[in-house]
Write a protein that holds these residues in place. Structure first.
Motif, PDB file in Angstrom:
ATOM      1  N   SER A 107    -102.294  42.993  15.062  1.00  0.00           N
ATOM      2  CA  SER A 107    -101.947  43.747  13.795  1.00  0.00           C
ATOM      3  C   SER A 107    -102.897  43.545  12.578  1.00  0.00           C
ATOM      4  CB  SER A 107    -100.426  44.007  13.696  1.00  0.00           C
ATOM      5  OG  SER A 107     -99.823  44.271  14.816  1.00  0.00           O
ATOM      6  N   ALA A 116    -101.603  49.465   3.336  1.00  0.00           N
ATOM      7  CA  ALA A 116    -101.403  49.285   4.908  1.00  0.00           C
ATOM      8  C   ALA A 116    -101.399  47.781   5.258  1.00  0.00           C
ATOM      9  CB  ALA A 116    -102.466  49.833   5.619  1.00  0.00           C
ATOM     10  N   ASN A 131     -98.569  46.098   7.648  1.00  0.00           N
ATOM     11  CA  ASN A 131     -98.896  45.402   8.869  1.00  0.00           C
ATOM     12  C   ASN A 131     -98.513  44.163   9.133  1.00  0.00           C
ATOM     13  OD1 ASN A 131    -100.315  47.657   9.519  1.00  0.00           O
ATOM     14  ND2 ASN A 131    -102.451  47.018   9.075  1.00  0.00           N
ATOM     15  N   LYS A 179    -109.860  54.460  17.762  1.00  0.00           N
ATOM     16  CA  LYS A 179    -109.890  53.549  17.197  1.00  0.00           C
ATOM     17  C   LYS A 179    -109.286  52.265  18.598  1.00  0.00           C
ATOM     18  CE  LYS A 179    -106.867  50.628  15.093  1.00  0.00           C
ATOM     19  NZ  LYS A 179    -105.574  50.184  14.439  1.00  0.00           N
ATOM     20  N   GLU A 183    -111.977  50.358  15.003  1.00  0.00           N
ATOM     21  CA  GLU A 183    -111.501  51.273  13.701  1.00  0.00           C
ATOM     22  C   GLU A 183    -112.730  51.829  12.760  1.00  0.00           C
ATOM     23  OE1 GLU A 183    -111.610  46.905  12.197  1.00  0.00           O
ATOM     24  OE2 GLU A 183    -110.978  48.208  13.866  1.00  0.00           O
ATOM     25  N   THR A 187    -104.097  54.643   7.172  1.00  0.00           N
ATOM     26  CA  THR A 187    -103.063  53.426   7.370  1.00  0.00           C
ATOM     27  C   THR A 187    -103.000  53.101   8.895  1.00  0.00           C
ATOM     28  OG1 THR A 187    -101.499  54.370   5.699  1.00  0.00           O
ATOM     29  CG2 THR A 187    -100.717  52.925   7.015  1.00  0.00           C
ATOM     30  N   PHE A 188    -103.079  53.928   9.840  1.00  0.00           N
ATOM     31  CA  PHE A 188    -103.166  53.502  11.217  1.00  0.00           C
ATOM     32  C   PHE A 188    -104.400  52.892  11.588  1.00  0.00           C
ATOM     33  CE2 PHE A 188    -103.981  54.567  15.631  1.00  0.00           C
ATOM     34  CZ  PHE A 188    -102.727  54.259  16.117  1.00  0.00           C
ATOM     35  N   THR A 206    -106.215  51.109   9.635  1.00  0.00           N
ATOM     36  CA  THR A 206    -106.378  49.726   8.849  1.00  0.00           C
ATOM     37  C   THR A 206    -105.555  48.451   9.669  1.00  0.00           C
ATOM     38  OG1 THR A 206    -106.385  50.905   6.845  1.00  0.00           O
ATOM     39  CG2 THR A 206    -106.175  48.651   6.850  1.00  0.00           C
ATOM     40  N   SER A 207    -106.355  48.435  10.951  1.00  0.00           N
ATOM     41  CA  SER A 207    -106.150  47.045  11.770  1.00  0.00           C
ATOM     42  C   SER A 207    -106.927  47.087  12.944  1.00  0.00           C
ATOM     43  CB  SER A 207    -104.380  47.311  12.423  1.00  0.00           C
ATOM     44  OG  SER A 207    -104.571  47.909  13.491  1.00  0.00           O
ATOM     45  N   SER A 236     -99.253  49.724  13.761  1.00  0.00           N
ATOM     46  CA  SER A 236     -99.980  50.783  13.428  1.00  0.00           C
ATOM     47  C   SER A 236     -99.244  52.242  13.056  1.00  0.00           C
ATOM     48  CB  SER A 236    -101.197  51.211  14.066  1.00  0.00           C
ATOM     49  OG  SER A 236    -102.093  49.981  13.852  1.00  0.00           O
ATOM     50  N   SER A 267     -96.344  51.448  10.136  1.00  0.00           N
ATOM     51  CA  SER A 267     -97.151  51.287   8.801  1.00  0.00           C
ATOM     52  C   SER A 267     -97.376  52.956   8.550  1.00  0.00           C
ATOM     53  CB  SER A 267     -98.321  50.611   8.933  1.00  0.00           C
ATOM     54  OG  SER A 267     -97.923  49.178   9.233  1.00  0.00           O
TER      55      SER A 267
END
Length: 397
Positions: free
Chosen positions: A174, A196, A200, A311, A316, A340-341, A343-344, A385, A388
């Protein structure tokens, strides 16, 4: 109605993870609820207050400055490329990583970054009543990245049991790295990227403690501090950092080229059987229920579901590059949850990176804990994800 769907999404994702947990009776809900309350306060502060907005703008300005500094070095090496008003992905998003990695390593060398990690980790540990090492690790990942953070605590990893080793693997799915943030900002809104990041970290703790709750004694609840003897001289440190940054650029570039090409090849093969069938369209249907639970409907739900699939199957960067082209046509809520999803680091290649890191800093026998629990790592990465994104979605409409 859509706001209620968003709340339902938080509940459903948590419930699904709980159903996957093999240690349901050992889950401690009090620290988890404490972390959820802390998340709500952080999200409200970042997105719902003028001070929070100012903080995000200042952090964004700082990373913009870092990228501008990096651009000076890139312009010296590639003057004609940087003179082009439409600078491509390699020059605008990847090459700045070299300088950003070096900058963060300089902060570490002088003890600034470890001090920040120590203080924030202590606050999270006290607020959540979760083990110190796991709390510190969640913050270390935010600044250093998953493999780098694992390397920092390698001495302690060799002493913990397999259950805790798995916890660190779950959390590693994450993370992002401070060195990569500048690349994200070239593609998606800074507000949701910076919101995010702390979410996370906290959600990684929540999911790991549902999927794999572990009891830690006071004697075991310590944090490894590397001795001064391990510290290299300043110029060796920054020179090594630059080489590490270049290596990251090459690895990311290889993955982007390879996965885009692989996706195109698979889409071509699928098209031989069913006209118009693509990996993106398959993922759109698989992840569309989760997109609906983020308060999305119709075309937006299908599009965000497609980004989720891109992703997880690739990385990403590819998904953010696609989202960048659609920002002007999407409503704020859709942009917020999608960014936001994304960003990991949760994707297939990250599992390999985590396994490789365990294999290099630990024995082959200990690293097997990752190979045996790959499905848990994916559940953890996807769930964090989603949580968040759902949390941010509550505050942006």
């Amino acid at each position: 109605m859509y706001f209620l769907l968003n709340i339902l999404g938080l509940i459903v994702v948590t419930a699904v993870v709980y159903l996957f947990s093999p240690y349901k009776k050992k889950v401690k809900w009090r620290p988890i609820l404490s972390l959820i309350v802390l998340e709500l306060l952080i999200t409200w502060f970042m997105l719902g207050t003028k001070i929070g907005s100012w903080v995000i703008n200042q952090i964004g300005s700082f990373f913009t400055w870092l990228v501008e500094c990096a651009s000076e070095g890139i312009s010296f090496a590639f003057p004609s490329a940087m003179a082009n008003p439409t600078v491509d992905f390699f020059f605008s998003a990847l090459l700045p990583i070299i300088f950003v990695v070096t900058f963060f390593d300089i902060l570490s060398y002088f003890g600034i970054l470890p001090w920040i990690i120590d203080k924030i980790g202590w606050v999270i540990s006290k607020a959540s009543r979760l083990p110190k090492l796991e709390s510190f690790f969640s913050i270390q990942m935010m600044f250093l990245g998953n493999t780098e953070a694992l390397a920092v605590i390698r001495q302690q990893l060799s002493a913990v049991n397999d259950r805790r080793l798995l916890t660190f693997g779950l959390m590693s799915m994450s993370s992002i790295s401070g060195s990569i943030i500048g690349s994200y900002l070239a593609m998606v809104p800074a507000t949701y990227v910076f919101t995010a990041i702390p979410l996370n970290c906290l959600n990684a703790l929540i999911i790991a403690n549902i999927l794999n709750p572990v009891d830690v004694t006071k004697e075991e609840d310590i944090v490894y501090v590397p001795p001064k003897e391990e510290k290299k001289d300043f110029f060796s440190t920054i020179s090594n950092s630059m080489l590490v940054g270049m290596n990251m650029v090459i690895v990311i570039l290889a993955m982007v080229i390879g996965y885009v090409a692989l996706t195109a090849a698979l889409n071509g093969i699928l098209g031989l059987f069913i006209q118009g069938l693509t990996i993106q369209s398959i993922f759109s249907y698989i992840f569309s229920p989760f997109a609906v639970l983020l308060g999305l409907t119709g075309h937006d739900a299908m599009y965000v579901a497609q980004l989720m699939g891109i992703k997880l199957a690739t990385n990403e960067f590819i998904a953010m590059s696609d989202l960048k082209t659609q920002l002007d046509s999407l409503p704020p809520h859709t942009i917020a949850v999608a960014t936001t999803f994304l960003t990991s680091f949760a994707n297939f290649s990250t599992v390999g990176m985590i396994y490789g890191t365990y294999n290099s800093v630990l024995s082959g026998e200990k690293s097997a804990i990752i190979g045996k629990n790959v499905w848990k790592l994916f559940v953890s990465g996807i769930a964090v994800s989603l949580l968040s994104a759902a949390m941010v979605g509550l505050f942006v409409w």
